[in-house]
Design a protein around this motif. Structure first.
Motif, short mmCIF file in Angstrom:
data_model
loop_
_atom_site.label_atom_id
_atom_site.label_comp_id
_atom_site.label_asym_id
_atom_site.label_seq_id
_atom_site.Cartn_x
_atom_site.Cartn_y
_atom_site.Cartn_z
N ILE A 100 0.84 -1.20 0.00
CA ILE A 100 0.00 0.00 0.00
C ILE A 100 0.88 1.25 0.00
O ILE A 100 0.64 2.19 -0.75
CB ILE A 100 -0.91 0.02 1.24
N LEU A 101 1.91 1.24 0.85
CA LEU A 101 2.77 2.41 0.95
C LEU A 101 3.53 2.64 -0.36
O LEU A 101 3.69 3.77 -0.80
CB LEU A 101 3.76 2.28 2.11
N LEU A 102 4.01 1.55 -0.96
CA LEU A 102 4.71 1.69 -2.23
C LEU A 102 3.78 2.28 -3.29
O LEU A 102 4.14 3.23 -3.99
CB LEU A 102 5.23 0.34 -2.72
N LEU A 103 2.59 1.70 -3.40
CA LEU A 103 1.65 2.15 -4.43
C LEU A 103 1.22 3.59 -4.18
O LEU A 103 1.19 4.41 -5.09
CB LEU A 103 0.44 1.22 -4.49
N ALA A 104 0.89 3.90 -2.91
CA ALA A 104 0.45 5.26 -2.59
C ALA A 104 1.58 6.25 -2.82
O ALA A 104 1.37 7.33 -3.39
CB ALA A 104 -0.02 5.32 -1.13
N GLY A 105 2.77 5.88 -2.40
CA GLY A 105 3.92 6.77 -2.53
C GLY A 105 4.22 7.09 -3.98
O GLY A 105 4.29 8.26 -4.37
N PHE A 106 4.37 6.04 -4.80
CA PHE A 106 4.65 6.28 -6.21
C PHE A 106 3.47 6.96 -6.89
O PHE A 106 3.64 7.76 -7.80
CB PHE A 106 5.01 4.97 -6.93
N GLY A 107 2.24 6.65 -6.41
CA GLY A 107 1.05 7.29 -6.98
C GLY A 107 1.06 8.79 -6.77
O GLY A 107 0.82 9.57 -7.70
N ILE A 150 4.54 1.76 -10.64
CA ILE A 150 3.27 1.41 -9.99
C ILE A 150 2.68 0.15 -10.61
O ILE A 150 2.27 -0.78 -9.91
CB ILE A 150 2.25 2.56 -10.13
N VAL A 151 2.67 0.11 -11.94
CA VAL A 151 2.08 -1.03 -12.64
C VAL A 151 2.81 -2.32 -12.26
O VAL A 151 2.21 -3.34 -11.92
CB VAL A 151 2.11 -0.81 -14.17
N TYR A 152 4.14 -2.25 -12.27
CA TYR A 152 4.94 -3.43 -11.93
C TYR A 152 4.63 -3.90 -10.50
O TYR A 152 4.36 -5.07 -10.26
CB TYR A 152 6.43 -3.15 -12.07
N ILE A 153 4.67 -2.95 -9.55
CA ILE A 153 4.46 -3.30 -8.14
C ILE A 153 3.07 -3.91 -7.95
O ILE A 153 2.90 -4.92 -7.26
CB ILE A 153 4.63 -2.06 -7.24
N PHE A 154 2.08 -3.32 -8.65
CA PHE A 154 0.71 -3.77 -8.49
C PHE A 154 0.57 -5.24 -8.90
O PHE A 154 -0.09 -6.02 -8.24
CB PHE A 154 -0.24 -2.91 -9.33
N PHE A 155 1.21 -5.62 -10.00
CA PHE A 155 1.04 -6.98 -10.51
C PHE A 155 2.01 -8.00 -9.92
O PHE A 155 1.69 -9.18 -9.87
CB PHE A 155 1.12 -6.99 -12.04
N ILE A 156 3.18 -7.58 -9.52
CA ILE A 156 4.21 -8.57 -9.16
C ILE A 156 4.58 -8.61 -7.68
O ILE A 156 4.76 -9.68 -7.12
CB ILE A 156 5.51 -8.31 -9.98
N VAL A 157 4.73 -7.45 -7.04
CA VAL A 157 5.32 -7.45 -5.69
C VAL A 157 4.30 -7.89 -4.64
O VAL A 157 3.22 -7.31 -4.54
CB VAL A 157 5.87 -6.04 -5.36
N PRO A 158 4.63 -8.92 -3.85
CA PRO A 158 3.68 -9.41 -2.84
C PRO A 158 3.74 -8.58 -1.56
O PRO A 158 4.68 -7.83 -1.35
CB PRO A 158 4.20 -10.83 -2.56
#
Length: 514
Positions: free
Chosen positions: A346-353, A456-464
């Motif tokens: 969540i933090l990664l996605l929100a941060g990069f978002g 963001i796209v990469y993290i969303f699909f790959i990073v657990p």
């Protein structure tokens, strides 16, 4: 049986002991703090230092330095730091495996003390070459520190505090940036007399760490898995956890150790060619590239001018820069507290978002600021939102994730790869941004926007999500990602006895595959 033990583990949550907190503080203050400090320390006194370069050259040669040469010298002074960081990252693997995590931090302090003495005395010695040399040495120091501290703390922390403690180094990096900005104010040390002191102060945290850190335990994982010394590992764990019953954790480390006996220590080459860790490796590289190429240096670099164009008085711009540094610290502090509850993803996605969004709006605002009066205020807001986004996700989390996605044998090599990518991209942005900005102007932020979006796209699909999982559990998740390879690797695992029954068999193979 498996279920039972995992329930039992749930009960034995690690708590924050005084010793653990002290180790985190002293290793982050002694090492990560200086990484941040030296990132921003030469921004404020730049004009005085350039004047010193000029004067020294004139005293030697009797002619003033031509501006092209001066620009070259200055860009060397700035960019030798990330280049040193790259060299430092390349030294991680041999050092942490031979000298231990704590040993590496202690040896590393010698670099920083040497560089601090050289920089502090450069004006007396009338030599600017020494400053450039010291920037390389300081870079090597920071390259080692930026990788070893997260590894050291990540291996010591209990799984439910690993994220929070893993963000502490990043918190101290931002504190370092802030302290350098405050001390670099014109009224304090950012002046013609004060800059050698400003540069030399970096040796003090190192001295403190050199005196205090030897009394703290080494990473228990290193003691048990690399050194094979279970007794010392137990003692270290007891001290760190504040209770005597550490059998569960020792058992988990032994399990990790057994699953890796087949693999031996990974070198960087074997890590890059090993199929079982393919996605982990790609994830680390993507996150590190995203972190540096998302333009954080560009935004910091642009900040002064954005504020000037918004009508902030030139003398006051330095105070605004300090306030941005303060926002950075506060938001990273927030990340320490929310990374365990919200999780890493969540933090990664929100941060990069947030970074992506603010870069897009910033492009618009900078383009319209001559025609629409309030656009310059919008660009200030964008800078602040960008800093917040970077501080909660993009800056701290990738280093936490390297610790979590790799097991003991591959972790040093993974940090070496991640760290090298981090510093190489840092160096590239520092070099290329000036030319990009000259060519594209405000549109250069669109490139950063695109990079954030791709990440963001990469993290969303790959990073657990890795929060509150043991290293082995995270590894099983990633092994599923590498599923195809596991089936193919079956052939090489003939000698490894598989257990009948699908689940166990898959588990056996995935662990031996690591």
């Amino acid at each position: 049986e498996k279920q039972e033990s995992s329930d039992y583990n749930e009960g034995s949550k690690g708590k924050m002991t005084l010793l653990l907190a002290l180790v985190a503080l002293i290793s982050a203050f002694g090492s990560s703090f200086q990484y941040g400090y030296n990132v921003s320390v030469i921004n404020s006194p730049a004009p005085y230092m350039q004047e010193f370069y000029n004067q020294t050259y004139f005293d030697r040669n009797g002619v003033p330095m031509d501006s092209g040469f001066q620009t070259l010298l200055w860009s060397l002074t700035v960019s030798m730091y990330p280049l040193g960081g790259l060299f430092g990252s390349l030294m991680v693997w041999p050092l942490v495996n031979n000298c231990g995590r704590k040993g590496t931090l202690l040896i590393n302090n010698l670099f920083s003390i040497a560089a601090a003495v050289l920089m502090g005395t450069s004006e007396l010695a009338k030599t600017f070459e020494v400053i450039i040399l010291s920037r390389i040495i300081m870079g090597i120091y920071a390259g080692l520190a930026s990788n070893v501290v997260p590894m050291f703390l990540g291996e010591m922390a209990p799984k439910n505090l690993r994220g929070a403690i893993g963000v502490v180094p990043q918190l101290f990096i931002t504190i370092g940036i802030l302290v350098a900005q405050i001390l670099g104010l014109n009224s304090i040390l950012g002046n013609a007399e004060g800059w050698p002191v400003l540069l030399g102060l970096t040796g003090i945290p190192s001295l403190i760490q050199l005196l205090i850190l030897p009394f703290f335990p080494e990473s228990p994982r290193y003691l048990l898995i690399q050194k094979g010394n279970e007794e010392q590992a137990r003692q270290a764990l007891r001290k760190l956890r504040g209770w005597d019953d550490v059998d569960d954790e020792i058992e988990e480390m032994r399990q990790e150790d057994r699953s890796e006996k087949e693999g031996g220590q990974f070198s960087v080459l074997s890590l890059c060619t090993f199929r079982g860790l393919r996605w982990q490796l790609i994830s680390i590289v993507v996150m590190m590239m995203g972190q540096q190429l998302s333009g954080v240096n560009g935004v910091f670099y642009y900040a002064d001018r954005i504020f000037q164009s918004a009508g902030v008085d030139t003398n006051n711009v330095q105070y605004v820069t300090v306030s941005i540094g303060a926002i950075n610290v506060v938001m990273t502090l927030l990340a320490v507290f929310i990374v365990e509850s919200l999780g890493r993803r969540i933090l990664l996605l929100a941060g990069f978002g947030l970074c992506c969004l603010s870069c897009a709006v910033l492009t618009l605002a900078l383009n319209l600021q001559t025609t629409v009066s309030w656009m310059s205020y919008l660009s200030i807001v964008c800078v602040i939102v960008y800093i917040i986004g970077h501080a909660i996700g993009a800056s701290p989390i990738p280093f936490v994730m390297i610790t979590e996605m790799f097991l003991q044998s591959s972790r040093p090599a993974a940090f070496m790869v991640g760290g090298s990518v981090h510093w190489l991209c840092n160096f590239t942005v520092g070099l290329v941004f000036l030319y990009m900005e000259a060519g594209l102007g405000p549109y250069s932020f669109l490139i950063f926007c695109a990079i954030c979006l791709a990440t963001i796209v990469y993290i969303f699909f790959i990073v657990p999500e890795t929060k509150n999982k043991t290293f082995m559990e995270i590894n099983k998740i990633m092994a599923k990602r590498n599923k195809v390879e596991i089936q193919e690797d079956k052939e090489e695992l003939k000698d490894f006895h598989t257990v009948p029954g699908g689940q166990a068999e898959k588990k056996e193979i995935s662990s031996s595959n690591l």
